[in-house]
Design an enzyme around this catalytic site. Structure first.
Site, mmCIF file in Angstrom:
data_model
loop_
_atom_site.group_PDB
_atom_site.id
_atom_site.type_symbol
_atom_site.label_atom_id
_atom_site.label_comp_id
_atom_site.label_asym_id
_atom_site.label_seq_id
_atom_site.Cartn_x
_atom_site.Cartn_y
_atom_site.Cartn_z
ATOM 1 C CE1 TYR A 142 41.090 21.137 36.887
ATOM 2 C CE2 TYR A 142 38.500 21.844 36.888
ATOM 3 C CZ TYR A 142 39.368 21.070 37.296
ATOM 4 O OH TYR A 142 38.679 20.518 38.079
ATOM 5 C CD GLU A 143 43.842 25.613 38.170
ATOM 6 O OE1 GLU A 143 44.907 26.713 38.346
ATOM 7 O OE2 GLU A 143 42.441 26.065 38.677
ATOM 8 N N GLY A 144 45.782 25.081 34.007
ATOM 9 C CA GLY A 144 47.449 24.865 32.462
ATOM 10 C C GLY A 144 46.687 23.392 32.339
#
Length: 590
Positions: free
Chosen positions: A435-437
């Site tokens: 997550y968050e890229g």
């Protein structure tokens, strides 16, 4: 076992290596004295162990529950009191703006607090963690009216915030979002659409939840350039329930105490943050902060995994040392005497301390970028933060997961059972790489955006920093190996600049090994700095000798056992895409 905050390592890095005490000479951080910082870290270490850690296993077992009738989400029963104590102790406001009730302390201090919280209970820490990003986005891009309504209560922890980006049909390709915002006559907007994987989208810890939502205005370009950002509260100022509801909880392998929600916006009232169609830039303020926080999640879990596996290895009796029995009065020796167990433990310790140095170096640069009186110094520091943010996020989470697995391996069969905490740490750590890229996206960001930042200004500054460190002191520990690693990084950078300009797929194909090469090289530089300081202090009889001597030996291990990986990474990079992109679809099943 009880979490023990590595306070000596924190203080060694902050004051002996990085010189963070100089921040108190900047007006913004005049109150950030070493005594205050030391007291805060000591208190947070106790709070993490006494208040947060006891919620971890119970939170994992119980998880969150959704009432399908009311759309309310109940968090694990241990979370509510812990969150209240967290807020009352002021931990939500540590580095938040003073004008909205924050303490205005250095960001690097918040980095360490994030590590300690995530060592104790990563899922719990996510409720306040994303709120901090919402504060930064509103502070940087919100109108004065929005700031006056939301910031004080977000800073105090009375309310929490979320980041609503992802939709069922699109993850990182935000140009594909379908959530729409229709203007109303009163200046507000009506939002329609669904978002998935929203951390803290609904919960019972606070009286209100403030959603930052990406959506498209009527007639906006159907690309990432047509995205706007909106603030959408769960409850409006008049106390009325807004049209935003939790439509479901995700079923996950880990972080089960964190409410990961499907959020439905059904004519929800929202207000524009920043300019129309400029939402992605505004949201990146929050995303970049969140990426650094996720890096600290990886490190926090890695530290806890190390502590658990070290404690087990000191107590578990199995076999005899290869040199002969070390505890002849016992039926067997503790497993820490075995070289392969020792290899795993030392790697955990050394990589953890190197990652911590990288993170706090970046955090210190962040503080310099917003507080230094000299504009050029601020710019250099900001460039360094931009360059290293994807490195911190990706490398700390890659290695955090690896070290959690190493910790499980140290415990053997015990580690695979839920009777011991390692299996939960492995499950919780896995999401940090996604997550968050995803970490692949972080690598693409590094080679596709950050290397070319301001015509290569940031990467050139990094090269100069390491080069100057080597040449200015003839006694630099491991200078030869560090220079060789720097040469590899420079060669890889040149290769990407040359070949990526001709064929972007070449840069994309080697982005991940390049990010790792950069991380290992920068950490090598920091290990050399740590070793130099520790050697000097040890010779002068200063500091804790066990800590100083341990740093010198740990640096040696890093250079002997970890840094040589950079040779293989360079070979990987110079081979380019090889046969990877040429493998045709009908070859896969052949």
């Amino acid at each position: 076992m009880r979490y023990e905050a590595p306070l000596n390592d924190f203080l060694f890095l902050l004051f002996d290596v990085l010189g963070v005490e100089q921040l108190q000479h900047h007006d913004k951080y005049a109150e950030a004295t070493p005594d205050l910082i030391g007291a805060i870290l000591s208190e947070m270490g106790k709070f993490s162990a006494d208040v947060i850690q006891p919620t971890n296993q119970a939170g994992d077992i119980q998880g969150c529950t959704l009432d399908p009738e009311t759309h309310d989400v109940t968090t694990p029963e241990t979370f509510k009191n812990a969150y209240t104590s967290f807020v009352e102790a002021g931990w939500t406001s540590l580095d938040a703006p003073v004008e909205y009730g924050g303490q205005g302390l250095p960001h690097v201090l918040k980095f360490i607090v994030d590590e300690m919280v995530c060592s104790s209970n990563m899922a719990f820490g996510m409720y306040a963690g994303l709120t901090h990003g919402a504060i930064s986005a509103l502070f940087a891009h919100g109108s004065d009216e929005l700031k006056s309504i939301y910031l004080e209560k977000l800073v105090s922890g009375e309310w929490t915030g979320t980041m609503c980006l992802t939709e069922p049909q699109c993850g990182s390709d935000l140009g594909m979002i379908r959530t729409r915002a229709t203007p109303r006559d009163d200046g507000s907007y009506s939002l329609e659409g669904s978002k998935i994987w929203i951390t803290g989208g609904e919960h019972d810890l606070t009286s209100n939840i403030v959603h930052l939502v990406l959506a498209k205005l009527p007639g906006a370009p159907d690309t990432s350039k047509g995205i706007s950002l909106f603030v959408v509260p769960k409850f409006l100022e008049n106390g009325e329930r807004n049209g935003v509801y939790c439509g479901g909880l995700e079923h996950k392998m880990g972080i089960k105490g964190s409410a990961t929600c499907v959020m439905n916006f059904e004519g929800a009232t929202g207000w524009l943050v920043g300019a129309p169609n400029d939402g992605l830039r505004a949201m990146f303020t929050m995303m970049n902060e969140a990426r650094l926080m996720v890096g600290m999640q990886g490190l926090g879990i890695s530290e806890m995994a190390f502590q658990e596996s070290l404690g087990f290895a000191l107590d578990r009796l199995q076999g005899r040392a290869l040199r002969g029995a070390e505890n002849p009065e016992s039926p067997a020796d503790p497993i820490i005497v075995h070289p392969d167990v020792r290899r795993m433990l030392v790697r955990q310790k050394v990589v953890n301390e190197g990652m911590r140095a990288l993170a706090l170096f970046t955090g210190h640069q962040l503080d310099i970028s917003v507080s230094h009186p000299n504009q050029e110094s601020r710019q250099v520091a900001d460039d360094m933060v931009q360059l290293l943010t994807p490195v911190v996020k990706a490398f700390l989470t890659d290695e955090g997961f690896t070290n959690a697995n190493l910790g499980l391996q140290v415990l053997g069969g015990a580690g695979y059972t839920s009777d011991w905490p390692l299996e939960q740490l492995v499950r919780d750590a896995r999401i940090t790489k996604i997550y968050e890229g995803t970490n692949g996206i972080q690598a693409m960001d590094l080679v596709g955006r950050k290397l070319g930042l301001a015509g290569g200004r940031a990467i050139s500054a990094l090269f100069a920093l390491i080069e100057n460190f080597i040449t200015e002191d003839e006694e630099v520990p491991h200078a030869k190996e560090l220079r060789a690693a720097l040469n590899r990084l420079q060669e890889a950078t040149s290769w990407i600049a040359t070949n990526g300009a001709v064929d972007p797929e070449q840069a994309g194909a080697v982005a991940t090994p390049y990010l790792r090469l950069m991380a290992l090289t920068v950490i090598a530089y920091l290990w050399s700095r740590m070793s130099a300081v520790a050697s000097r202090k040890s010779a002068m009889g200063e500091g804790t000798q066990a800590l100083m001597n341990g740093k010198v030996l740990s640096a040696q291990f890093y250079y002997d056992k970890v840094l040589p990986e950079t040779e293989g990474l360079l070979t990987d990079i110079l081979s380019g895409e090889g046969g990877m992109m040429g493998l045709k679809e009908d070859y896969w099943a052949a």
